[in-house]
Design an enzyme around this catalytic site. Structure first.
Site, PDB file in Angstrom:
ATOM      1  N   HIS A  12      14.026 -18.236  41.688  1.00 39.60           N
ATOM      2  CA  HIS A  12      13.305 -19.128  41.049  1.00 39.60           C
ATOM      3  C   HIS A  12      13.993 -20.464  41.315  1.00 39.60           C
ATOM      4  O   HIS A  12      13.827 -21.496  40.380  1.00 39.60           O
ATOM      5  CB  HIS A  12      13.251 -18.550  39.368  1.00 39.60           C
ATOM      6  CG  HIS A  12      14.618 -18.670  38.939  1.00 39.60           C
ATOM      7  ND1 HIS A  12      15.009 -17.807  37.975  1.00 39.60           N
ATOM      8  CD2 HIS A  12      15.645 -19.650  39.040  1.00 39.60           C
ATOM      9  CE1 HIS A  12      16.464 -18.023  37.458  1.00 39.60           C
ATOM     10  NE2 HIS A  12      16.747 -19.186  38.495  1.00 39.60           N
ATOM     11  N   HIS A  59      17.378 -21.680  31.006  1.00 39.64           N
ATOM     12  CA  HIS A  59      18.368 -22.817  31.620  1.00 39.64           C
ATOM     13  C   HIS A  59      18.706 -23.736  30.814  1.00 39.64           C
ATOM     14  O   HIS A  59      18.838 -24.943  31.047  1.00 39.64           O
ATOM     15  CB  HIS A  59      18.129 -23.184  33.111  1.00 39.64           C
ATOM     16  CG  HIS A  59      17.971 -22.231  34.025  1.00 39.64           C
ATOM     17  ND1 HIS A  59      17.079 -21.090  34.249  1.00 39.64           N
ATOM     18  CD2 HIS A  59      18.855 -21.852  35.190  1.00 39.64           C
ATOM     19  CE1 HIS A  59      17.268 -20.465  35.345  1.00 39.64           C
ATOM     20  NE2 HIS A  59      18.144 -20.838  35.881  1.00 39.64           N
ATOM     21  N   HIS A 193      24.382 -17.529  44.747  1.00 39.34           N
ATOM     22  CA  HIS A 193      24.364 -18.765  44.624  1.00 39.34           C
ATOM     23  C   HIS A 193      25.538 -19.371  43.621  1.00 39.34           C
ATOM     24  O   HIS A 193      25.612 -18.636  42.619  1.00 39.34           O
ATOM     25  CB  HIS A 193      23.106 -19.579  44.580  1.00 39.34           C
ATOM     26  CG  HIS A 193      22.190 -19.498  43.091  1.00 39.34           C
ATOM     27  ND1 HIS A 193      21.859 -18.175  42.650  1.00 39.34           N
ATOM     28  CD2 HIS A 193      21.917 -20.261  42.174  1.00 39.34           C
ATOM     29  CE1 HIS A 193      21.243 -18.182  41.634  1.00 39.34           C
ATOM     30  NE2 HIS A 193      21.361 -19.537  41.224  1.00 39.34           N
ATOM     31  N   GLU A 240      22.610 -13.926  38.087  1.00 39.08           N
ATOM     32  CA  GLU A 240      21.132 -13.555  37.565  1.00 39.08           C
ATOM     33  C   GLU A 240      20.443 -12.450  38.443  1.00 39.08           C
ATOM     34  O   GLU A 240      19.467 -12.006  37.673  1.00 39.08           O
ATOM     35  CB  GLU A 240      20.299 -14.937  38.438  1.00 39.08           C
ATOM     36  CG  GLU A 240      20.738 -16.234  37.476  1.00 39.08           C
ATOM     37  CD  GLU A 240      19.835 -17.478  38.068  1.00 39.08           C
ATOM     38  OE1 GLU A 240      19.832 -18.558  37.431  1.00 39.08           O
ATOM     39  OE2 GLU A 240      19.414 -17.466  39.269  1.00 39.08           O
TER      40      GLU A 240
HETATM   41  C1  DHB Z   1      19.126 -23.680  41.927  1.00 37.79           C
HETATM   42  C2  DHB Z   1      18.985 -22.296  41.865  1.00 37.79           C
HETATM   43  C3  DHB Z   1      19.020 -21.855  40.397  1.00 37.79           C
HETATM   44  O1  DHB Z   1      18.746 -20.444  40.222  1.00 37.79           O
HETATM   45  C4  DHB Z   1      18.495 -22.565  39.574  1.00 37.79           C
HETATM   46  O2  DHB Z   1      18.377 -21.977  38.315  1.00 37.79           O
HETATM   47  C5  DHB Z   1      18.674 -24.160  39.608  1.00 37.79           C
HETATM   48  C6  DHB Z   1      18.866 -24.651  40.989  1.00 37.79           C
HETATM   49  C7  DHB Z   1      19.254 -24.189  43.355  1.00 37.79           C
HETATM   50  O3  DHB Z   1      19.702 -23.464  44.147  1.00 37.79           O
HETATM   51  O4  DHB Z   1      19.295 -25.429  43.370  1.00 37.79           O
HETATM   52 FE    FE Z   2      18.653 -20.164  37.792  1.00 33.52          FE
END
Ligand code: DHB
Ligand code: FE
Length: 277
Positions: A12, A59, A193, A240
């Protein structure tokens, strides 16, 4: 009863919403990612779900660090979007299905999952980006949503096994729904990530590919990791994947992989879409 027609996990990343707003889907950076949704669109056209139950993490738009439910469910008629800071165009409200939401809430409570019920709930990029990816053209609101927020932000987080069990309880609750309804279950976020700290930019492709594999045939394998294992292996935001585990829990024990696309990176994230049916 409500019939689960499929389960879908998708990243997302907010930048995806920016790319959609700019019409950049055909640019070389974006094409391998967006092309991964063509088979999903064909499948959705054929399957026509009425409702999407979306496991996602807020978030900081609807919940902030001062008040953070472990699990929360939207029971509203509609869900507004707002800009939580990424500058994405604010989307039109999403249609809710309060009858289904309250049925799930009661069934989950009976199974000792005590969710926070939200009669008003703002939804952020973790809902809007998957909806835009699945049903391009933000005008389409024919599919209602039931948002279920899982805390993947403020520790302590629910364990992978607890999230999987939550999904299973949702699956059982759908079996007892008095109306016939076609339901798509969505898990939003991931895969690996990390947005901040010394390991910012961390991606773990072998771990992601293992998870994409196990989510099909052996999701319990992922539930054996602790939350801190997931932080280490998938990054601070890679947790996540808890939303994907909840999605998988709702499906039958045996499912087929209908489609998968893994593409690294999108922004800081290993992006993926996985369709199970
Ligand atoms: C990014 C990834 C995410 O899951 C998020 O909530 C906000 C930013 C990103 O990789 O930029
Ligand atoms: Fe996220």
């Amino acid at each position: 009863m409500a019939l689960i027609v499929g389960g879908l996990g998708t990243s997302h990343v907010p930048a995806i919403g920016g790319a959609i707003a700019r019409g950049a889907q055909g640019e070389s950076y974006w094409k391998p990612f967006f092309d991964g949704f063509d088979p999903v669109h064909r499948w959705l056209d054929a399957t026509k779900p009425d409702v999407a139950i979306i496991f996602y993490n807020d978030h900081g738009l609807n919940f902030f660090l001062d008040k953070m439910p472990t699990f929360a469910i939207g029971v509203a008629n509609s869900y507004c979007n707002a800009d939580e800071g990424w500058g994405l165009p604010v989307q039109r409200p999403f249609r809710g299905d309060p009858k289904l939401s309250w049925h799930l809430t009661e069934a989950l409570l009976a199974e000792e999952f005590d969710l926070t019920t939200c009669q008003e709930m703002l939804v952020d990029h973790a809902v809007t980006v998957p909806m835009s990816l699945l049903w391009p053209g933000v005008g389409d609101r024919s599919v209602a949503i039931v948002p279920i927020a899982v805390n993947t932000v403020q520790h302590p987080l629910p364990s992978p096994s607890r999230c999987f069990k939550l999904g299973k309880a949702v699956g059982r609750a759908l079996d007892t729904y008095p109306e016939s309804l076609n339901v798509l279950v969505v898990g939003s976020g991931g895969l690996s990530h990390q947005l901040d700290g010394a390991r910012a930019g961390f991606i773990n492709k072998p771990f992601d590919l293992m998870c994409l594999d196990k989510l099909v045939d052996d999701p319990e394998a992922i539930t054996r990791f602790s939350v801190l294992d997931l932080v280490e292996l998938a990054g601070t935001q890679g947790v996540e994947i808890l939303n994907w585990l909840a999605m998988r829990g709702a499906l039958s024990d045996r499912v087929s992989k209908l489609h998968c696309n893994y593409h690294v990176p999108i922004s800081n994230t290993a992006s993926a879409v996985l369709l199970l049916g």
